[in-house]
Scaffold this motif. Structure first.
Motif, PDB file in Angstrom:
ATOM      1  N   PRO B 325      21.980  29.702 -25.547  1.00 33.49           N
ATOM      2  CA  PRO B 325      21.395  28.557 -26.259  1.00 33.49           C
ATOM      3  C   PRO B 325      21.162  27.364 -25.332  1.00 33.49           C
ATOM      4  O   PRO B 325      20.173  26.653 -25.465  1.00 33.49           O
ATOM      5  CB  PRO B 325      22.449  28.223 -27.326  1.00 33.49           C
ATOM      6  N   TRP B 326      22.066  27.189 -24.361  1.00 33.52           N
ATOM      7  CA  TRP B 326      21.935  26.108 -23.395  1.00 33.52           C
ATOM      8  C   TRP B 326      20.763  26.388 -22.453  1.00 33.52           C
ATOM      9  O   TRP B 326      19.909  25.539 -22.213  1.00 33.52           O
ATOM     10  CB  TRP B 326      23.252  25.996 -22.620  1.00 33.52           C
ATOM     11  N   LEU B 327      20.712  27.626 -21.962  1.00 31.94           N
ATOM     12  CA  LEU B 327      19.650  28.025 -21.033  1.00 31.94           C
ATOM     13  C   LEU B 327      18.279  27.916 -21.701  1.00 31.94           C
ATOM     14  O   LEU B 327      17.304  27.474 -21.100  1.00 31.94           O
ATOM     15  CB  LEU B 327      19.905  29.473 -20.589  1.00 31.94           C
ATOM     16  N   TRP B 328      18.254  28.304 -22.964  1.00 32.17           N
ATOM     17  CA  TRP B 328      17.029  28.264 -23.762  1.00 32.17           C
ATOM     18  C   TRP B 328      16.445  26.846 -23.752  1.00 32.17           C
ATOM     19  O   TRP B 328      15.251  26.651 -23.564  1.00 32.17           O
ATOM     20  CB  TRP B 328      17.387  28.724 -25.174  1.00 32.17           C
ATOM     21  N   ARG B 329      17.336  25.860 -23.952  1.00 32.61           N
ATOM     22  CA  ARG B 329      16.877  24.469 -23.932  1.00 32.61           C
ATOM     23  C   ARG B 329      16.443  24.064 -22.532  1.00 32.61           C
ATOM     24  O   ARG B 329      15.410  23.431 -22.342  1.00 32.61           O
ATOM     25  CB  ARG B 329      17.998  23.534 -24.405  1.00 32.61           C
ATOM     26  N   LYS B 330      17.243  24.470 -21.521  1.00 30.18           N
ATOM     27  CA  LYS B 330      16.940  24.092 -20.138  1.00 30.18           C
ATOM     28  C   LYS B 330      15.600  24.672 -19.681  1.00 30.18           C
ATOM     29  O   LYS B 330      14.878  24.072 -18.892  1.00 30.18           O
ATOM     30  CB  LYS B 330      18.050  24.582 -19.191  1.00 30.18           C
ATOM     31  N   LEU B 331      15.282  25.860 -20.180  1.00 35.03           N
ATOM     32  CA  LEU B 331      14.023  26.494 -19.783  1.00 35.03           C
ATOM     33  C   LEU B 331      12.849  25.929 -20.567  1.00 35.03           C
ATOM     34  O   LEU B 331      11.717  26.353 -20.400  1.00 35.03           O
ATOM     35  CB  LEU B 331      14.098  28.013 -19.994  1.00 35.03           C
ATOM     36  N   GLY B 332      13.148  24.995 -21.465  1.00 37.51           N
ATOM     37  CA  GLY B 332      12.083  24.393 -22.255  1.00 37.51           C
ATOM     38  C   GLY B 332      11.494  25.354 -23.271  1.00 37.51           C
ATOM     39  O   GLY B 332      10.312  25.320 -23.579  1.00 37.51           O
ATOM     40  N   LEU B 333      12.347  26.247 -23.807  1.00 37.23           N
ATOM     41  CA  LEU B 333      11.847  27.215 -24.788  1.00 37.23           C
ATOM     42  C   LEU B 333      12.232  26.788 -26.197  1.00 37.23           C
ATOM     43  O   LEU B 333      12.249  27.593 -27.118  1.00 37.23           O
ATOM     44  CB  LEU B 333      12.433  28.594 -24.496  1.00 37.23           C
ATOM     45  N   ASP B 334      12.570  25.510 -26.345  1.00 36.41           N
ATOM     46  CA  ASP B 334      13.075  25.019 -27.638  1.00 36.41           C
ATOM     47  C   ASP B 334      12.207  25.407 -28.815  1.00 36.41           C
ATOM     48  O   ASP B 334      11.022  25.593 -28.700  1.00 36.41           O
ATOM     49  CB  ASP B 334      13.187  23.495 -27.606  1.00 36.41           C
ATOM     50  N   GLY B 335      12.860  25.464 -29.922  1.00 32.50           N
ATOM     51  CA  GLY B 335      12.134  25.833 -31.136  1.00 32.50           C
ATOM     52  C   GLY B 335      12.860  26.955 -31.836  1.00 32.50           C
ATOM     53  O   GLY B 335      12.251  27.893 -32.321  1.00 32.50           O
ATOM     54  N   GLY B 336      14.183  26.852 -31.855  1.00 31.37           N
ATOM     55  CA  GLY B 336      14.968  27.844 -32.594  1.00 31.37           C
ATOM     56  C   GLY B 336      15.505  28.934 -31.688  1.00 31.37           C
ATOM     57  O   GLY B 336      14.893  29.989 -31.569  1.00 31.37           O
ATOM     58  N   ALA B 337      16.615  28.663 -31.009  1.00 36.56           N
ATOM     59  CA  ALA B 337      17.209  29.663 -30.130  1.00 36.56           C
ATOM     60  C   ALA B 337      17.699  30.838 -30.946  1.00 36.56           C
ATOM     61  O   ALA B 337      18.433  30.650 -31.895  1.00 36.56           O
ATOM     62  CB  ALA B 337      18.374  29.044 -29.364  1.00 36.56           C
ATOM     63  N   LYS B 338      17.225  32.011 -30.570  1.00 36.57           N
ATOM     64  CA  LYS B 338      17.688  33.160 -31.358  1.00 36.57           C
ATOM     65  C   LYS B 338      18.338  34.206 -30.490  1.00 36.57           C
ATOM     66  O   LYS B 338      18.045  34.451 -29.418  1.00 36.57           O
ATOM     67  CB  LYS B 338      16.522  33.781 -32.106  1.00 36.57           C
TER      68      LYS B 338
END
Lengths: 240, 338
Positions: B325-338
């Motif tokens: 979930p942290w990496l997801w935000r860092k990679l700029g893939l925000d929009g509901g980490a699944k």
């Protein structure tokens, strides 16, 4: 007999007689209030109807079907949905997904169920928050979410456990309006536990009063608030 | 179908996913045998972490005894091959069925008597442990002396149908299995079943009030998780060619299986894979780095486990939801980490 029929139900927890020989009817399309002071056995009565507990004595039937001994999911499948007094949102799921889970009961297709969920959220004024996780909601919103989720299962009878506690008077009026509307439009039967008398008086056609696990009065809201036994349990003996 | 599947992944995520997949497919051309064996281990853990995650991350049922299902799969596949010459792929079906049946039995026992949470987890350990003792004494499958698969084929002679071949072949098999389960999990999470699992995980009583037969759906989660774990067990048996009850059914194996998911993010799709990519290479690197010490006579057995333990502590303290979930935000893939 159609609707919910409760006949002489009792429930004892160890030494505590939580509900004692309570009987009442909730006719189809009715709007019935269940009131009483804290510890009167209201929520236990709900739990007995919803299948969380099995009555020690007595019988509960819904549209002629005996509910005693059914599991909560079977009671739900029989057309009865309930909300929890102490709200139980699916905290990590979004508001929309919370309602979706309820809708999936009546509508197995996920896309169709999602549409129903959004429609319900719109009616309850939660649509703007539908992508938030449920854990981030305020208490009044969580109460609304409980109602939305229960409505998602498309129940014939809705059991509401203090859904208006903590709402401001104007919000109470909105909720009352909403319940009256769905009762009129969809013919859904509502049994509500409520402490907010403003809501009970405005909404209920018929009120059942419990005290210490026993039914002490029932009648129209106007009759009930003038009943000496009710006044005594709410205000104390001297007031009568 | 694929189109729908990709639609919900943000464009940048699709790009990363494509690049990663290309790199992984080409990897065996560029790396040596040791690095390849580490990558096999990465996907071994990624795959098993995903299988465990279905039960814990999706349906909220904690298992600390997944070595049981792994071992039942491994032994079933291996025994049917050695004694009856049955193809490992058919052995996989048999092993999956055996493990699913065991999972259903343990689940039924636990859920019927309302043994939940930590107590249920202890029950799963107990079953893994006495199955280990059973296999220690079952001579038909070698007992405690071990059970061995005949090594045939060898390098160059890759036989995918018989699961006999080079590490490169096994690398692709594990990679395919991991991707397969990833696709399965994604489909599950957006299905009715998946939403029911999440509801049960979040609040069982509320889920039941919404008409969900929690007993049935929990049992199904255990069965699916067990069967997938058993498939992994069969692959492992044919990759490793030897099985010892003390190693196959050990609690260490159960714990190793779930570490990746915890580090990566329990309940997320990518968590177990990310976790395996972090933990396995670090653990291997540690072993290599400490080799000089061992040559000096300083024994550091179990140092990897200590290191894994530290990783879990770090995650629990700083990123409770895991790295993904942290990496997801860092990679700029925000929009509901699944």
């Amino acid at each position: 007999m159609s609707g919910l029929v409760v006949r002489g139900i009792s429930k004892r927890f160890r030494g505590l007689q939580a509900v004692k020989a309570v009987s009442f009817d909730v006719p189809e399309r009715g709007l019935i209030g269940l009131i009483g002071p804290n510890g009167a056995g209201k929520t236990t009565t709900f739990n007995l109807i919803a299948g969380v507990f099995t009555p020690d004595e007595g019988e509960i039937t819904f549209n002629g079907r005996r509910l005693n001994g059914m599991r909560p999911d079977q009671v739900c499948a029989a057309g009865i949905a309930r909300t929890f007094q102490i709200v139980r949102p699916f905290g990590e799921l979004t508001v929309e997904d919370n309602v979706l889970v309820g809708c999936l009961h009546a509508e197995p297709d996920v896309t169709a169920a999602r549409r129903s969920a959004v429609a319900i959220l719109e009616r309850l004024g939660l649509a703007a928050k539908r992508n938030q996780v449920a854990a981030s909601l305020t208490l009044p919103d969580r109460k609304r979410l409980e109602v939305a989720r229960a409505l998602g299962t498309k129940p014939k009878l809705l059991l509401l456990d203090e859904v208006m506690a903590g709402l401001r008077p104007t919000e109470v009026d909105l909720m009352v309006g909403f319940f009256r509307e769905i009762n009129r439009d969809t013919g859904i039967t509502i049994l509500l536990i409520e402490h907010v008398m403003r809501a009970v008086m405005a909404l209920a056609q018929h009120v059942v009063v419990l005290n210490h696990g026993e039914k002490i009065a029932e009648g129209t809201p106007e009759q009930v608030v003038r009943d000496p036994a009710v006044l005594e349990c709410y205000l104390g003996e001297e007031a009568v | 179908m694929i189109k729908i599947w990709l639609a919900e992944i943000p464009p940048r995520g699709r790009l990363y996913l494509g690049l990663l997949l290309a790199a992984l497919l080409a990897a065996p051309l560029f790396i040596d045998g040791y690095a390849l064996s580490v990558l096999v281990l990465v996907f071994y853990f990624a795959y098993l972490g995903q299988a465990w995650n279905i039960m814990m991350g999706f349906a909220g049922q904690l298992s600390l005894g997944h070595a049981l299902y792994f071992g039942l799969g491994a032994y079933t596949g291996a025994a049917l091959y050695v004694h009856f010459g049955l193809s490992p792929w058919l052995g996989m079906l048999a092993g999956g069925a055996v493990a699913a049946a065991a999972g259903a039995a343990i689940g039924a026992l636990g859920f019927r008597f309302k043994i939940g949470g930590v107590y249920f987890a202890i029950l799963t350990i107990a079953f893994a442990e006495f199955t280990r003792i059973l296999f220690d004494h079952w001579l038909w499958v070698g007992g405690s002396g071990g059970f061995f698969l005949p090594v045939t084929g060898g390098r160059g002679g890759n036989d995918l149908l018989g699961l006999r071949g080079s590490p490169t072949m096994f690398y692709y098999v594990w990679l395919a299995a991991t991707i397969g389960v990833l696709i399965l999990c994604r489909a599950l999470l957006s299905s009715r079943l998946g939403y029911f699992w999440l509801a049960i995980r979040e609040d069982q009583e509320a889920a039941q009030a919404l008409g969900i037969n929690t007993f049935r759906y929990k049992i199904f989660a255990v069965m699916l998780s067990a069967a997938l774990t058993a498939f992994g067990g069969v692959l492992y048996a044919f990759y490793n060619n030897n099985l010892f009850p003390s190693a196959i059914f050990s609690i260490t194996r159960s714990i190793d299986m779930l570490l990746g998911a915890i580090i990566g993010g329990v309940g997320t799709l990518m968590g177990p894979i990310i976790g395996a990519f972090i933990l396995t290479p670090l653990g291997e690197a540690l072993t290599v780095l400490l080799e000089p010490l061992r040559d000096l006579g300083i024994k550091l057995d179990g140092i990897k486990q200590v290191f894994y333990g530290l990783c879990v502590v770090v995650i629990v303290v700083f990123q409770r939801r895991g790295v993904w979930p942290w990496l997801w935000r860092k990679l700029g893939l925000d929009g509901g980490a699944k």
